[in-house]
Scaffold this motif. Structure first.
Motif, PDB file in Angstrom:
ATOM      1  N   LEU A 127      -3.527  70.358  49.510  1.00 15.46           N
ATOM      2  CA  LEU A 127      -4.708  70.750  50.271  1.00 15.46           C
ATOM      3  C   LEU A 127      -4.917  72.258  50.166  1.00 15.46           C
ATOM      4  O   LEU A 127      -3.987  73.010  49.869  1.00 15.46           O
ATOM      5  N   PRO A 128      -6.144  72.736  50.404  1.00 17.52           N
ATOM      6  CA  PRO A 128      -6.381  74.184  50.439  1.00 17.52           C
ATOM      7  C   PRO A 128      -5.509  74.858  51.501  1.00 17.52           C
ATOM      8  O   PRO A 128      -5.161  74.250  52.511  1.00 17.52           O
ATOM      9  N   ASP A 129      -5.192  76.125  51.272  1.00 20.72           N
ATOM     10  CA  ASP A 129      -4.275  76.843  52.158  1.00 20.72           C
ATOM     11  C   ASP A 129      -4.768  76.871  53.600  1.00 20.72           C
ATOM     12  O   ASP A 129      -3.984  76.692  54.539  1.00 20.72           O
ATOM     13  N   ARG A 130      -6.064  77.104  53.779  1.00 22.74           N
ATOM     14  CA  ARG A 130      -6.575  77.192  55.148  1.00 22.74           C
ATOM     15  C   ARG A 130      -6.505  75.848  55.867  1.00 22.74           C
ATOM     16  O   ARG A 130      -6.204  75.796  57.067  1.00 22.74           O
ATOM     17  N   LEU A 131      -6.788  74.778  55.145  1.00 26.58           N
ATOM     18  CA  LEU A 131      -6.678  73.455  55.765  1.00 26.58           C
ATOM     19  C   LEU A 131      -5.225  73.131  56.070  1.00 26.58           C
ATOM     20  O   LEU A 131      -4.906  72.541  57.114  1.00 26.58           O
ATOM     21  N   PHE A 175      -4.364  81.593  63.142  1.00 25.48           N
ATOM     22  CA  PHE A 175      -4.743  82.913  62.631  1.00 25.48           C
ATOM     23  C   PHE A 175      -4.840  82.899  61.111  1.00 25.48           C
ATOM     24  O   PHE A 175      -5.790  83.435  60.527  1.00 25.48           O
ATOM     25  N   MET A 176      -3.873  82.275  60.473  1.00 23.28           N
ATOM     26  CA  MET A 176      -3.894  82.178  59.011  1.00 23.28           C
ATOM     27  C   MET A 176      -5.080  81.346  58.537  1.00 23.28           C
ATOM     28  O   MET A 176      -5.713  81.650  57.519  1.00 23.28           O
ATOM     29  N   ALA A 177      -5.379  80.273  59.277  1.00 22.17           N
ATOM     30  CA  ALA A 177      -6.511  79.432  58.894  1.00 22.17           C
ATOM     31  C   ALA A 177      -7.835  80.179  59.045  1.00 22.17           C
ATOM     32  O   ALA A 177      -8.741  80.038  58.220  1.00 22.17           O
ATOM     33  N   ALA A 178      -7.939  80.990  60.104  1.00 27.08           N
ATOM     34  CA  ALA A 178      -9.200  81.688  60.355  1.00 27.08           C
ATOM     35  C   ALA A 178      -9.414  82.873  59.426  1.00 27.08           C
ATOM     36  O   ALA A 178     -10.547  83.175  59.053  1.00 27.08           O
ATOM     37  N   THR A 179      -8.329  83.526  59.038  1.00 26.75           N
ATOM     38  CA  THR A 179      -8.465  84.765  58.258  1.00 26.75           C
ATOM     39  C   THR A 179      -8.062  84.610  56.805  1.00 26.75           C
ATOM     40  O   THR A 179      -8.381  85.472  55.983  1.00 26.75           O
TER      41      THR A 179
END
Length: 344
Positions: A127-131, A175-179
């Motif tokens: 999956l993508p990093d943010r997901l 935080f990692m998902a948002a940024t």
């Protein structure tokens, strides 16, 4: 070894009179020449049987995880969580065994997290990093909920720290998902989480300043969880291990260690000193190398730090009295410096 919780339980059960328990506390404080709070006691072992049972539990849960994982990745973690809860019904709720209770709590919350991670990797491992970060936040939130359920049932003191660490994981992952931040950018958030856990630990500590109930044990584990979050984040952001440390950076590390030492004395908790130890050892080692003591730099480092910590331990009470005297009215909310003599 008998804890304050055991003494209070004996008083509540009528086995000891309040006067006898108070006389015992005064006697122990007098023989140790320091307030009981300075000992920073917590119950890890109720006897060698704790170690025996913990070894047996570790073997059993390893086998359960292995067999469950052979069936499916999520099954291993789920099986460990279920078996850990079942074992806790006997060894924690009925037998009140300290070390097995700690181990079973950790394997329960770890099993819950591992089961959810197994589901995630089997469903879609790419999956993508943010997901991924959002899913990890969800896993951490469920793990915190599992810790809360365990606390409601068994009230093992380390449970609050485990749940708090999971909640910090939720915030960091969101935080990692948002940024879309990389690993290095996470350290400020971990530092904030560590400071928040330290504040919660102080809330528990201030509710039992003389450390005579389970609340002091809860605070101990919260401090133990918060300290590495604070220390490692601060020193990583300073770049202590990024390359060859200079004299300036080494002095900054030593100054921070002194500051951590002051905080440790004020709150009467040693976790910050232990968590920072690797960094101050490295800094002092670098200073000795810069001074030309290349061959004996490690030995000189161990000699200086070891001697300093032993002296601090030996004179902890007078050093703490001095540190607390500088805090004014805030001292009234900290563990007492003078041993309060219990009425008999």
């Amino acid at each position: 070894m008998y804890s304050e919780t055991d003494l209070n339980s004996a008083v509540d059960a009528g086995v000891l009179t309040p006067e006898a328990a108070a006389a015992f506390r005064n006697h122990i404080a007098a023989t140790r020449l320091a307030p009981a709070v300075d000992e920073e006691s917590f119950r890890l072992l109720t006897g060698f049987n704790d170690i025996f049972v913990a070894i047996a539990i570790a073997l059993l849960l390893t086998a359960v995880a292995w067999i469950g994982g052979w069936i499916a990745d999520p099954a291993g973690g789920a099986a460990v969580a279920v078996v850990s809860w079942a074992l806790a019904e006997y060894f924690t709720r009925r037998r009140r065994m300290a070390l097995p209770s700690i181990l079973l709590l950790l394997t329960f919350v770890g099993g819950v997290a591992a089961a959810l991670v197994g589901v995630m990797t089997e469903t879609n491992p790419d999956l993508p990093d943010r997901l991924d970060a959002v899913i990890i936040a969800g896993i951490a939130l469920v793990t915190a909920g599992a810790a809360w359920l365990h606390w409601r049932r068994f009230m093992v003191p380390i449970t609050v720290a485990a749940g708090g660490a999971a909640l910090v994981g939720v915030v960091v992952a969101l935080f990692m998902a948002a940024t879309g931040a990389r690993d290095e950018a996470v350290y400020p958030m971990v530092l904030v989480g560590g400071v928040a856990m330290f504040a919660v630990a102080m809330w528990w500590d201030m509710s039992d300043r003389e450390r005579r109930t389970r609340r002091a044990d809860v605070a101990f584990w919260l401090h133990l969880a918060a300290a590495p979050m604070i220390a490692h984040s601060v020193f990583h952001m300073l770049g202590v291990f990024d390359g060859t440390i200079g004299i300036g950076m080494a002095l900054v590390v030593l100054a921070l260690y002194v500051a951590f030492g002051f905080v440790a004395l004020a709150v009467d908790r040693r976790a910050l000193l232990v968590s920072s130890l690797a960094y101050v050892l490295y800094a002092l080692y670098a200073l000795f190398q810069k001074a030309g003591a290349v061959e004996l730099s490690a030995a000189f480092t161990a000699l200086v730090i070891g001697s300093a910590l032993l002296l601090l331990s030996a004179f902890w009470h007078p050093a703490r009295r001095l540190a607390v005297s500088l805090l004014g009215d805030l001292a009234k909310r900290l563990p007492p410096v003078q041993q309060a003599v219990a009425a008999v």
